[in-house]
Each structure stands twice: as C-alpha cells, then as structure tokens.
Design an enzyme around this catalytic site. Structure first.
Site, PDB file in Angstrom:
ATOM      1  N   ASN A  86       4.917  -0.975  -3.484  1.00  0.00           N
ATOM      2  CA  ASN A  86       3.653  -0.556  -2.861  1.00  0.00           C
ATOM      3  C   ASN A  86       2.431  -1.273  -3.415  1.00  0.00           C
ATOM      4  O   ASN A  86       1.417  -1.382  -2.726  1.00  0.00           O
ATOM      5  CB  ASN A  86       3.497   0.965  -3.042  1.00  0.00           C
ATOM      6  CG  ASN A  86       2.149   1.461  -2.584  1.00  0.00           C
ATOM      7  OD1 ASN A  86       1.856   1.480  -1.393  1.00  0.00           O
ATOM      8  ND2 ASN A  86       1.293   1.825  -3.530  1.00  0.00           N
ATOM      9  N   SER A 138       1.803  -4.049   6.279  1.00  0.00           N
ATOM     10  CA  SER A 138       0.558  -3.678   6.943  1.00  0.00           C
ATOM     11  C   SER A 138       0.689  -4.097   8.405  1.00  0.00           C
ATOM     12  O   SER A 138       1.495  -4.977   8.731  1.00  0.00           O
ATOM     13  CB  SER A 138      -0.611  -4.442   6.306  1.00  0.00           C
ATOM     14  OG  SER A 138      -1.766  -4.365   7.111  1.00  0.00           O
ATOM     15  N   TYR A 151      -5.011 -11.957   3.453  1.00  0.00           N
ATOM     16  CA  TYR A 151      -4.191 -10.734   3.410  1.00  0.00           C
ATOM     17  C   TYR A 151      -3.084 -10.804   4.471  1.00  0.00           C
ATOM     18  O   TYR A 151      -1.929 -10.470   4.201  1.00  0.00           O
ATOM     19  CB  TYR A 151      -5.110  -9.537   3.648  1.00  0.00           C
ATOM     20  CG  TYR A 151      -4.469  -8.181   3.524  1.00  0.00           C
ATOM     21  CD1 TYR A 151      -4.084  -7.675   2.286  1.00  0.00           C
ATOM     22  CD2 TYR A 151      -4.283  -7.362   4.641  1.00  0.00           C
ATOM     23  CE1 TYR A 151      -3.527  -6.403   2.169  1.00  0.00           C
ATOM     24  CE2 TYR A 151      -3.726  -6.096   4.539  1.00  0.00           C
ATOM     25  CZ  TYR A 151      -3.352  -5.626   3.300  1.00  0.00           C
ATOM     26  OH  TYR A 151      -2.800  -4.359   3.188  1.00  0.00           O
TER      27      TYR A 151
HETATM   28  N1  LIG Z   1      -5.119   1.575   2.499  1.00  0.00           N
HETATM   29  C1  LIG Z   1      -4.861   0.967   3.641  1.00  0.00           C
HETATM   30  O1  LIG Z   1      -5.604   1.097   4.634  1.00  0.00           O
HETATM   31  C2  LIG Z   1      -3.654   0.097   3.778  1.00  0.00           C
HETATM   32  C3  LIG Z   1      -3.285  -0.348   5.055  1.00  0.00           C
HETATM   33  C4  LIG Z   1      -2.175  -1.133   5.198  1.00  0.00           C
HETATM   34  C5  LIG Z   1      -1.419  -1.473   4.089  1.00  0.00           C
HETATM   35  N2  LIG Z   1      -1.793  -1.050   2.853  1.00  0.00           N
HETATM   36  C6  LIG Z   1      -0.955  -1.442   1.706  1.00  0.00           C
HETATM   37  O2  LIG Z   1      -0.513  -0.282   1.029  1.00  0.00           O
HETATM   38  C7  LIG Z   1      -0.403  -0.545  -0.365  1.00  0.00           C
HETATM   39  C8  LIG Z   1      -1.201   0.481  -1.164  1.00  0.00           C
HETATM   40  O3  LIG Z   1      -2.534   0.472  -0.731  1.00  0.00           O
HETATM   41  P1  LIG Z   1      -3.581   1.584  -1.208  1.00  0.00           P
HETATM   42  O4  LIG Z   1      -4.732   1.468  -0.313  1.00  0.00           O
HETATM   43  O5  LIG Z   1      -2.903   2.900  -1.374  1.00  0.00           O
HETATM   44  O6  LIG Z   1      -3.992   0.965  -2.654  1.00  0.00           O
HETATM   45  P2  LIG Z   1      -4.827   1.602  -3.849  1.00  0.00           P
HETATM   46  O7  LIG Z   1      -5.530   2.833  -3.414  1.00  0.00           O
HETATM   47  O8  LIG Z   1      -5.594   0.474  -4.422  1.00  0.00           O
HETATM   48  O9  LIG Z   1      -3.679   2.042  -4.890  1.00  0.00           O
HETATM   49  C9  LIG Z   1      -2.822   1.066  -5.417  1.00  0.00           C
HETATM   50  C10 LIG Z   1      -1.971   1.675  -6.507  1.00  0.00           C
HETATM   51  O10 LIG Z   1      -1.169   0.604  -7.062  1.00  0.00           O
HETATM   52  C11 LIG Z   1      -1.397   0.516  -8.458  1.00  0.00           C
HETATM   53  N3  LIG Z   1      -1.329  -0.879  -8.881  1.00  0.00           N
HETATM   54  C12 LIG Z   1      -2.053  -1.926  -8.400  1.00  0.00           C
HETATM   55  N4  LIG Z   1      -1.769  -3.035  -9.096  1.00  0.00           N
HETATM   56  C13 LIG Z   1      -0.843  -2.688 -10.035  1.00  0.00           C
HETATM   57  C14 LIG Z   1      -0.195  -3.380 -11.073  1.00  0.00           C
HETATM   58  N5  LIG Z   1      -0.392  -4.687 -11.281  1.00  0.00           N
HETATM   59  N6  LIG Z   1       0.686  -2.702 -11.855  1.00  0.00           N
HETATM   60  C15 LIG Z   1       0.904  -1.382 -11.669  1.00  0.00           C
HETATM   61  N7  LIG Z   1       0.316  -0.673 -10.695  1.00  0.00           N
HETATM   62  C16 LIG Z   1      -0.556  -1.317  -9.893  1.00  0.00           C
HETATM   63  C17 LIG Z   1      -2.790   1.103  -8.666  1.00  0.00           C
HETATM   64  O11 LIG Z   1      -2.913   1.680  -9.960  1.00  0.00           O
HETATM   65  P3  LIG Z   1      -3.570   0.941 -11.237  1.00  0.00           P
HETATM   66  O12 LIG Z   1      -4.723   0.118 -10.727  1.00  0.00           O
HETATM   67  O13 LIG Z   1      -3.927   2.075 -12.123  1.00  0.00           O
HETATM   68  O14 LIG Z   1      -2.469   0.099 -11.821  1.00  0.00           O
HETATM   69  C18 LIG Z   1      -2.782   2.227  -7.650  1.00  0.00           C
HETATM   70  O15 LIG Z   1      -2.143   3.379  -8.179  1.00  0.00           O
HETATM   71  C19 LIG Z   1      -0.846  -1.995  -0.558  1.00  0.00           C
HETATM   72  O16 LIG Z   1       0.290  -2.832  -0.570  1.00  0.00           O
HETATM   73  C20 LIG Z   1      -1.691  -2.260   0.675  1.00  0.00           C
HETATM   74  O17 LIG Z   1      -1.734  -3.628   1.005  1.00  0.00           O
HETATM   75  C21 LIG Z   1      -2.880  -0.263   2.671  1.00  0.00           C
END
Ligand SMILES: NC(=O)c1ccc[n+]([C@@H]2O[C@H](COP(=O)([O-])OP(=O)(O)OC[C@H]3O[C@@H](n4cnc5c(N)ncnc54)[C@H](OP(=O)(O)O)[C@@H]3O)[C@@H](O)[C@H]2O)c1
Length: 246
Positions: A86, A138, A151
């Site tokens: 994720n 995505s 992206y």
């Molecule tokens: N939100 C959207 O609208 C959306 C839409 C389509 C796809 N996505 C995809 O869904 C996924 C999650 O998105 P999100 O919006 O939920 O992201 P987010 O709110 O930024 O959360 C990401 C999580 O991943 C952890 N993380 C990031 N880098 C890391 C690392 N190097 N090591 C360990 N943990 C890590 C972060 O925690 P720490 O920073 O504490 O490590 C956080 O808990 C991504 O792949 C994104 O591309 C999101």
C-alpha cells in the site's frame, strides 16, 4: 453488511504502509475478520493507536519499507498468507516541473519498493496453502490526468507488474491483484481538496458523484485477500465510481 467474522482466522497478513489512510483501513478490516496482522509504517504513534484498537490482532513493525532490514525480517517470517503493498506517494505537477529527485522518489516507492517487498514475501508465502498479494494501484493506472503523468507512469507499472507476478507466482498458488481507487480523502489527498476548482473537477469526473471512503477500498482489498477470490489473479478491482468508464 459484512464478510463472515472468521474470514481470516489463522491467516497472517502484512500491510506495508498501515499507519494512515487506506492502509490503516485495510489493516483494521483484516483484524476485524480475525487475521494476525503485521502493520508496517515509520510513525510509531500511528501504529500504537491501531494496536490499542486490536491488541490481540496487530503486530506493529515500526520500519521503513524501503529498508533491507525490513526485507530481511519479512523473508524470515515462518509463513505469510496475505500482503498489501500500500505504501505509495504522489508528486503532482506538470511534467516540465518534475525534478529528478521527485521522479526517483515516486519510482522508488511506488514501483521498486513494491517489487522488493513482493520479492521478499515469496519465501514465507510459498509455505502458505493459498496466498494473496494486493497491490494498491489507482484509477491513474488506467488513464492519464493533468499534472499526474509521473504518478500515472508509476501506477501503470503497478498494473503491469501485477499481471506479470500473477503469471510467475501462480505455480506457488500465490494470487496477485490490484485495487485501483479513485480519489479517497486521506492525509495524502486532503490538501488537494482545499482547491475548489480541483474539487469540482474531481466530482464531475466521478459518475457516482462522490469520493471513495477508505472502507470502500478496504472492502475490495479484503475480498481479494480472502479465499472468496481464490480463482482471481492478474486483474484489478477499480473502486473508482465510474471515473475510468467515461
Ligand atoms: N488517497 C487517494 O485518493 C488514493 C487514490 C488512489 C490510490 N491511492 C494509493 O493508495 C495508497 C495509500 O494512499 P493514502 O492516501 O492512504 O496514503 P497516506 O495517507 O499518505 O498513508 C500512507 C501510509 O503509508 C506509510 N508509508 C509511506 N511510506 C512508507 C515507508 N517508506 N515505510 C513505511 N511506511 C510508509 C505512511 O506512514 P509513515 O509515513 O508513518 O511511514 C502511511 O501510514 C498509495 O499507494 C496511493 O498511491 C490513494
């Protein structure tokens, strides 16, 4: 509406990027349905909150998923039934403005790290009777969008590598699929929706006329992780409210 409460009894599932947003919802849902969940993120306080909710079910790993220490620890697990890749980032802006550092960061986390985590998971997953990997993609893995080419490139790669992994790992009964969300309100996207023009663009693009909730994404993730999806591999569930159907 819910899945069977014992859906994940005796299953071990690792969520890479489990402290916030979509990953947090996937980890909580896996715990709800009885999995032993390894929740990985760098921010300890986020994982502490998750452990407080499900003390019996969550094992927190405060680690960077890009680190060799993490891959080593993952490889050494006795067994693993589910993995959610994720962790991902975005770098929004026109192509001309993307620095080499931005390009490298997005490629490194969204593509290379996903490959490295999956690679490390193969050893413990081979010891599972039926394992499942869910790669968080995505809608941008299927289409282009203004200011999102970097992206989009990374998420198209996620879709591609998912098919390739599904073919290669099928001999070990490891299934590999993606969940492809539209915009979800999470810490990653919240700042984008402060821009009214962007907000109305997004709502106009989604035929269902609303953003996805983290639970919408976790439901599809749960299904693909479970044995209910035992004949499904190499494909994607688009949780996009119809964005890519236009
Ligand atoms: N939100 C959207 O609208 C959306 C839409 C389509 C796809 N996505 C995809 O869904 C996924 C999650 O998105 P999100 O919006 O939920 O992201 P987010 O709110 O930024 O959360 C990401 C999580 O991943 C952890 N993380 C990031 N880098 C890391 C690392 N190097 N090591 C360990 N943990 C890590 C972060 O925690 P720490 O920073 O504490 O490590 C956080 O808990 C991504 O792949 C994104 O591309 C999101």
């Amino acid at each position: 509406m819910s899945f069977d409460k014992n859906l994940f009894t005796n299953k071990k599932i690792l969520i890479a990027g489990a402290g916030k947003g979509i990953g947090l919802a996937c980890a909580a849902m896996a715990a709800e349905y009885g999995a032993d969940v390894i929740a990985v993120a760098r921010t300890e306080s986020d994982l502490d909150k998750l452990v407080a909710r499900y003390p019996e079910r969550i094992t927190p790993w405060v680690m960077d998923v890009t680190s060799e220490d993490f891959y080593q620890k993952l490889r050494e697990l006795p067994t693993l039934d589910g993995l959610v890749n994720n962790a991902g980032i975005n770098s929004v802006g026109p192509m001309e403005a993307q620095s080499s550092e931005n390009i490298d960061a997005v490629i490194d986390l969204n593509i290379r790290t996903l490959y490295k985590i999956s690679q490390a998971a193969i050893t413990p997953m081979k010891r599972s009777k039926a394992a499942s990997i869910v790669n968080m993609s995505s809608q941008m893995g299927f289409v282009g969008s203004q200011g999102r080419t970097l992206y989009c490139m990374s998420k198209h790669a996620v879709e591609g590598v998912t098919k390739a992994m599904a073919v290669e790992l099928a001999d070990h009964n490891i299934r590999v699929n993606t969940v492809a969300p539209t915009f979800v309100l999470t810490p990653m996207t919240e700042p984008m929706f402060e821009d009214e023009a962007f907000k109305s663009f997004v709502f106009n693009m989604i035929p269902l006329g609303r953003l996805a909730k983290v639970e919408d994404i976790a439901n599809s993730c749960t299904f693909l992780l479970s044995d209910l999806a035992s004949m499904i591999t190499g494909t994607s569930i688009k949780v996009d409210g119809g964005w890519t159907a236009r």
